[in-house]
Design an enzyme around this catalytic site. Structure first.
Site, PDB file in Angstrom:
ATOM      1  N   TYR A 143      40.524  48.723  50.035  1.00 46.23           N
ATOM      2  CA  TYR A 143      39.747  47.511  49.791  1.00 46.23           C
ATOM      3  C   TYR A 143      40.595  46.303  50.143  1.00 46.23           C
ATOM      4  O   TYR A 143      41.759  46.221  49.746  1.00 46.23           O
ATOM      5  CB  TYR A 143      39.339  47.444  48.316  1.00 46.23           C
ATOM      6  CG  TYR A 143      38.577  46.190  47.932  1.00 46.23           C
ATOM      7  CD1 TYR A 143      37.310  45.944  48.449  1.00 46.23           C
ATOM      8  CD2 TYR A 143      39.127  45.270  47.044  1.00 46.23           C
ATOM      9  CE1 TYR A 143      36.610  44.793  48.090  1.00 46.23           C
ATOM     10  CE2 TYR A 143      38.430  44.127  46.677  1.00 46.23           C
ATOM     11  CZ  TYR A 143      37.175  43.893  47.202  1.00 46.23           C
ATOM     12  OH  TYR A 143      36.495  42.767  46.830  1.00 46.23           O
ATOM     13  N   ASP A 238      48.400  44.948  53.173  1.00 43.07           N
ATOM     14  CA  ASP A 238      47.705  44.251  52.100  1.00 43.07           C
ATOM     15  C   ASP A 238      48.381  44.657  50.791  1.00 43.07           C
ATOM     16  O   ASP A 238      48.135  45.736  50.256  1.00 43.07           O
ATOM     17  CB  ASP A 238      46.216  44.629  52.109  1.00 43.07           C
ATOM     18  CG  ASP A 238      45.446  43.883  51.024  1.00 43.07           C
ATOM     19  OD1 ASP A 238      46.089  43.175  50.216  1.00 43.07           O
ATOM     20  OD2 ASP A 238      44.203  44.008  50.981  1.00 43.07           O
ATOM     21  N   LYS A 266      46.827  38.614  42.987  1.00 40.25           N
ATOM     22  CA  LYS A 266      47.021  39.230  41.674  1.00 40.25           C
ATOM     23  C   LYS A 266      48.325  38.791  40.985  1.00 40.25           C
ATOM     24  O   LYS A 266      48.360  37.699  40.429  1.00 40.25           O
ATOM     25  CB  LYS A 266      46.870  40.748  41.795  1.00 40.25           C
ATOM     26  CG  LYS A 266      45.432  41.086  42.278  1.00 40.25           C
ATOM     27  CD  LYS A 266      44.980  42.506  42.133  1.00 40.25           C
ATOM     28  CE  LYS A 266      43.476  42.590  42.376  1.00 40.25           C
ATOM     29  NZ  LYS A 266      43.056  43.334  43.548  1.00 40.25           N
TER      30      LYS A 266
END
Ligand code: PLP
Length: 426
Positions: A143, A238, A266
């Site tokens: 994702y 990522d 995050k």
């Protein structure tokens, strides 16, 4: 008190699509009504019905120091008192960029944005602008946020809802995204050799953590690096989850493979909205205002978010908690192995540093297809068994279990006891 959640849920359903502001929160894959959070401290969540939980979701990864860490909260308070946004440069942004560049091996320059989605979306645009090519390679079950080109075979929330691809993404966009099985070196090599003239970049989660945790096997990452170098393709890691979670330098430090661009989010926001992309200066300088790839943001480099990020990174730099996090998480993973063996429950337990997954599967999980073959009905029962015993796991079998520096051996013991009871019942 006891009816509070259903009352809040009814009201949310009336005014918010699906009752939530991000789909996985809706408990669709596990059934039932979401718990509403009142407050949290350390690794403990408190819901609106007065119940306490040990939290293994940690806001889906950001809170490596646990909730409401005193240094982070104090930095946020101080920053707020001096104004919440200026839309002009601050000293803090320069310091933060320096801290990130010094910690992450691939990063010489870094641009701050407001979410992980924005970071990956911009990294893709940058790769396309820099290379003059349009196609991208991604991997099934990885994702990378919800921008159009990346919402193809995207694991996580989309998998939870059983929609592999989103409506509203024009076929013309999706056409430029080549999705390949994770960990499948032969298929990757064939795809690159066939398409390298049109492929701008390869984007990958160096440790997949949005289909549960699926570690890269053997020389998967090394092969990506070698072929991207050979064919002049930009390699993007990522590291929105893995950055500052697996090591200060993220998965690239852990595995010793250096990408061309890295996306972060995050943890670097310490629980505030943030994202970042960084990499080699020659590529990064292609961004506006120096270059011709446009990107901007009203709240980019927001002083409150940056203050929370700096405070978080400072604690991580000072405490270097990674070995201890790995030890505790291993203890949890080993405990799950012991329990599932004892109860003869088929399982595959994966762990890298402070993240792990328990798949109810009879095979070693190496890719998204194997994740989909695992027993999600059993996960649903297990999840509710744990929830009723005060353990808050992700309400979906496709998400990671995260630990923070606030978790203790006592928390692990309690969790394993709850797991044994829950698994005995199903
Ligand atoms: C969470 C995540 C994103 C998206 O970040 P948001 O802040 O939710 O937009 C992108 N990539 C990975 C690997 C993620 O885990």
């Amino acid at each position: 008190m006891a009816k509070r959640h259903s009352h809040l849920w009814e009201k949310s359903l009336k005014y918010i699509p699906g009752g939530v502001n991000s789909p996985v929160r809706a408990f669709r894959k596990v059934g039932g009504t979401p718990i509403f959070i009142d407050r949290a401290c350390g690794c403990r969540l408190h819901d609106c019905e007065g119940k306490e939980y040990i939290d293994y979701v940690l806001s889906w990864g950001p809170l490596i120091l646990g909730h409401a860490h005193p240094h982070v909260i104090s930095a946020i308070k101080t920053a707020c008192q001096n104004g919440t946004s200026f839309g002009a440069p601050t000293e803090r942004e320069a310091l933060f960029a320096q801290m990130i560049a010094e910690a992450v091996p691939s990063i010489e320059k870094v641009r701050l944005v407001s979410s992980g989605t924005e970071a990956t979306m911009t990294a893709i645009r940058l790769a396309r602008g820099f290379s003059g090519k349009d196609d991208i390679i991604k991997f099934e079950g990885c994702y990378h946020g919800h921008s159009d080109s990346l919402l193809v075979k995207a694991g996580s929330g989309a998998a939870t809802l059983g929609v592999p691809d989103s409506a509203g993404v024009p076929e013309d966009f999706a056409r430029h995204t080549i999705a390949l099985p994770y960990n499948d070196i032969e298929t990757f090599v064939r795809a690159v050799e066939h398409n390298h003239e049109t492929v701008a970049c390869v984007i990958v989660e160096p440790v997949a953590a949005n289909m549960g945790v699926v570690p890269p096997k053997g020389d998967f990452l090394r092969t990506l690096r070698d072929y991207c170098t050979r064919y002049d393709i930009i390699l993007i890691f990522d590291e929105v989850i893995t950055g500052f979670r697996l090591a200060l330098g993220g998965a690239q430090e852990l595995y010793g493979i250096i990408p061309d661009l890295t996306t972060l989010g995050k943890i670097i926001g310490g629980g505030m909205p943030i994202g970042a992309l960084g990499g080699k200066a020659v590529i990064m300088d292609t961004l506006a205002p120096d270059g011709n790839v446009y990107q901007a943001g009203t709240l980019s480099g927001n002083p409150v978010a940056v203050a929370a990020g700096i405070a978080t990174l400072k604690v991580l730099l000072e405490e270097n908690p990674y070995q201890e996090l790995d030890r505790l998480t291993r203890m949890l993973a080993d405990g799950f192995r012991r329990i599932t063996q004892k109860l003869s429950i088929q399982s595959c337990i994966t762990q890298v540093g402070s993240m792990m997954s328990l798949f109810f599967s009879n095979e070693t999980v190496r890719d998204f297809q194997a994740v989909l073959r695992a027993d999600s009905e059993r996960y649903r029962n297990y999840f509710h068994g744990m929830l009723s015993r005060g353990i808050y796991l992700a309400p979906s079998p496709y998400e990671a279990t995260f630990l923070s520096t606030a978790h203790t051996e006592g928390d692990i013991q309690r969790t394993l006891e709850a797991a044994e009871e829950s698994l005995r019942q199903i």
